[in-house]
Design a protein around this motif. Structure first.
Motif, PDB file in Angstrom:
ATOM      1  N   ASP A  60      -0.385  51.839  52.571  1.00  0.00           N
ATOM      2  CA  ASP A  60      -1.669  52.268  52.288  1.00  0.00           C
ATOM      3  C   ASP A  60      -2.286  51.563  50.946  1.00  0.00           C
ATOM      4  OD1 ASP A  60      -3.996  54.194  52.679  1.00  0.00           O
ATOM      5  OD2 ASP A  60      -3.363  54.823  50.963  1.00  0.00           O
ATOM      6  N   GLU A  61      -1.519  51.274  49.780  1.00  0.00           N
ATOM      7  CA  GLU A  61      -1.967  50.586  48.793  1.00  0.00           C
ATOM      8  C   GLU A  61      -2.313  49.181  49.171  1.00  0.00           C
ATOM      9  OE1 GLU A  61       1.372  51.406  46.198  1.00  0.00           O
ATOM     10  OE2 GLU A  61       0.499  53.544  45.620  1.00  0.00           O
ATOM     11  N   GLU A  62      -1.353  48.555  49.975  1.00  0.00           N
ATOM     12  CA  GLU A  62      -1.424  47.234  50.311  1.00  0.00           C
ATOM     13  C   GLU A  62      -2.848  46.975  51.073  1.00  0.00           C
ATOM     14  OE1 GLU A  62       2.079  46.294  52.572  1.00  0.00           O
ATOM     15  OE2 GLU A  62       3.213  46.232  50.661  1.00  0.00           O
ATOM     16  N   ASP A  63      -3.028  47.969  52.086  1.00  0.00           N
ATOM     17  CA  ASP A  63      -4.148  47.963  52.849  1.00  0.00           C
ATOM     18  C   ASP A  63      -5.535  47.989  52.145  1.00  0.00           C
ATOM     19  OD1 ASP A  63      -2.798  47.550  55.204  1.00  0.00           O
ATOM     20  OD2 ASP A  63      -2.877  49.630  55.608  1.00  0.00           O
ATOM     21  N   LYS A  64      -5.569  49.042  50.928  1.00  0.00           N
ATOM     22  CA  LYS A  64      -6.660  49.188  50.104  1.00  0.00           C
ATOM     23  C   LYS A  64      -6.988  47.680  49.348  1.00  0.00           C
ATOM     24  CE  LYS A  64      -6.423  54.160  49.685  1.00  0.00           C
ATOM     25  NZ  LYS A  64      -6.089  55.254  49.271  1.00  0.00           N
ATOM     26  N   GLU A  65      -5.791  47.254  48.913  1.00  0.00           N
ATOM     27  CA  GLU A  65      -5.910  46.049  48.028  1.00  0.00           C
ATOM     28  C   GLU A  65      -6.394  45.022  48.913  1.00  0.00           C
ATOM     29  OE1 GLU A  65      -2.790  42.998  46.310  1.00  0.00           O
ATOM     30  OE2 GLU A  65      -2.389  45.179  45.602  1.00  0.00           O
ATOM     31  N   LYS A  66      -6.046  45.090  50.300  1.00  0.00           N
ATOM     32  CA  LYS A  66      -6.666  43.883  51.240  1.00  0.00           C
ATOM     33  C   LYS A  66      -8.243  44.052  51.408  1.00  0.00           C
ATOM     34  CE  LYS A  66      -2.441  42.759  53.736  1.00  0.00           C
ATOM     35  NZ  LYS A  66      -1.774  43.177  54.949  1.00  0.00           N
ATOM     36  N   GLU A  67      -8.675  45.192  51.514  1.00  0.00           N
ATOM     37  CA  GLU A  67      -9.876  45.811  51.646  1.00  0.00           C
ATOM     38  C   GLU A  67     -10.847  45.395  50.362  1.00  0.00           C
ATOM     39  OE1 GLU A  67     -10.289  49.856  52.888  1.00  0.00           O
ATOM     40  OE2 GLU A  67      -9.000  49.601  54.703  1.00  0.00           O
ATOM     41  N   GLY A  68     -10.232  45.680  49.488  1.00  0.00           N
ATOM     42  CA  GLY A  68     -10.771  45.058  47.985  1.00  0.00           C
ATOM     43  C   GLY A  68     -11.230  43.663  47.993  1.00  0.00           C
ATOM     44  N   LYS A  69     -10.130  42.826  48.440  1.00  0.00           N
ATOM     45  CA  LYS A  69     -10.333  41.378  48.544  1.00  0.00           C
ATOM     46  C   LYS A  69     -11.348  41.072  49.412  1.00  0.00           C
ATOM     47  CE  LYS A  69      -5.834  40.443  46.362  1.00  0.00           C
ATOM     48  NZ  LYS A  69      -4.537  39.775  46.841  1.00  0.00           N
ATOM     49  N   SER A  70     -11.233  41.586  50.595  1.00  0.00           N
ATOM     50  CA  SER A  70     -12.207  41.294  51.539  1.00  0.00           C
ATOM     51  C   SER A  70     -13.629  41.619  51.656  1.00  0.00           C
ATOM     52  CB  SER A  70     -11.739  42.164  52.957  1.00  0.00           C
ATOM     53  OG  SER A  70     -10.652  41.582  53.323  1.00  0.00           O
ATOM     54  N   GLU A  71     -13.966  42.720  50.728  1.00  0.00           N
ATOM     55  CA  GLU A  71     -15.100  42.984  50.359  1.00  0.00           C
ATOM     56  C   GLU A  71     -15.661  42.129  48.894  1.00  0.00           C
ATOM     57  OE1 GLU A  71     -15.124  47.126  48.871  1.00  0.00           O
ATOM     58  OE2 GLU A  71     -14.710  47.864  50.790  1.00  0.00           O
ATOM     59  N   ILE A  72     -14.753  41.720  48.259  1.00  0.00           N
ATOM     60  CA  ILE A  72     -15.211  40.939  47.205  1.00  0.00           C
ATOM     61  C   ILE A  72     -15.516  39.369  47.766  1.00  0.00           C
ATOM     62  CG2 ILE A  72     -14.353  39.416  45.251  1.00  0.00           C
ATOM     63  CD1 ILE A  72     -12.757  42.014  44.573  1.00  0.00           C
ATOM     64  N   ALA A  73     -14.743  38.985  48.886  1.00  0.00           N
ATOM     65  CA  ALA A  73     -14.972  37.601  49.438  1.00  0.00           C
ATOM     66  C   ALA A  73     -16.375  37.584  50.089  1.00  0.00           C
ATOM     67  CB  ALA A  73     -13.627  37.521  50.218  1.00  0.00           C
ATOM     68  N   ALA A  74     -16.809  38.933  50.735  1.00  0.00           N
ATOM     69  CA  ALA A  74     -17.827  38.957  51.554  1.00  0.00           C
ATOM     70  C   ALA A  74     -19.181  38.969  50.593  1.00  0.00           C
ATOM     71  CB  ALA A  74     -17.739  40.120  52.303  1.00  0.00           C
ATOM     72  N   GLU A  75     -19.093  39.291  49.431  1.00  0.00           N
ATOM     73  CA  GLU A  75     -20.133  39.203  48.348  1.00  0.00           C
ATOM     74  C   GLU A  75     -20.649  37.768  48.231  1.00  0.00           C
ATOM     75  OE1 GLU A  75     -19.126  41.377  45.020  1.00  0.00           O
ATOM     76  OE2 GLU A  75     -19.067  43.368  46.280  1.00  0.00           O
TER      77      GLU A  75
END
Length: 120
Positions: free
Chosen positions: A105-120
């Motif tokens: 769950d923590e790894e998935d949240k971290e990946k989601e955070g990185k994806s949102e930053i890359a999308a900005e």
């Protein structure tokens, strides 16, 4: 001469048959972290489970000897569920699964955070 087929059940197949199924590992995990829980308490801790499914799972776990159903003839009747000694043996396995679940769950949240930053 043809090899004789072995129709005996593998011990792993047997235990997986007892502990797998919709919500079953979750119910066992809840009970492994509590002394006992009443039906309503289990329902409240497992959002989305129906009373019918929970009743079915509890009956199967009781028939397998993994949980104990304690009925007290009060008004209204009091019924609580707890793990048997055999069910309690699964605590370390269930705790290990929980640790993996938390880490994933923590790894998935971290990946989601990185994806949102890359999308900005």
């Amino acid at each position: 001469m043809a090899a004789k087929e072995d129709h005996t059940q593998c011990p792993m197949e047997s235990i997986l048959g007892q502990i797998m199924g919709p919500w079953t590992p979750y119910i066992l995990w809840l009970l492994s972290n509590e002394n006992s829980l009443r039906f309503g308490e289990i329902t409240a801790r497992i959002p989305g489970i129906s009373a019918k499914v929970l009743t079915d799972r509890l009956r199967k776990l009781e028939a397998s000897g993994l949980i104990h159903r304690d009925y007290k003839p009060t008004v209204p009747p009091t019924v609580s569920y707890s793990l048997t000694e055999r069910g309690a043996e699964l605590h370390s396995v269930l705790q290990g699964l929980n640790e993996v679940a938390v880490r994933w769950d923590e790894e998935d949240k971290e990946k989601e955070g990185k994806s949102e930053i890359a999308a900005e």
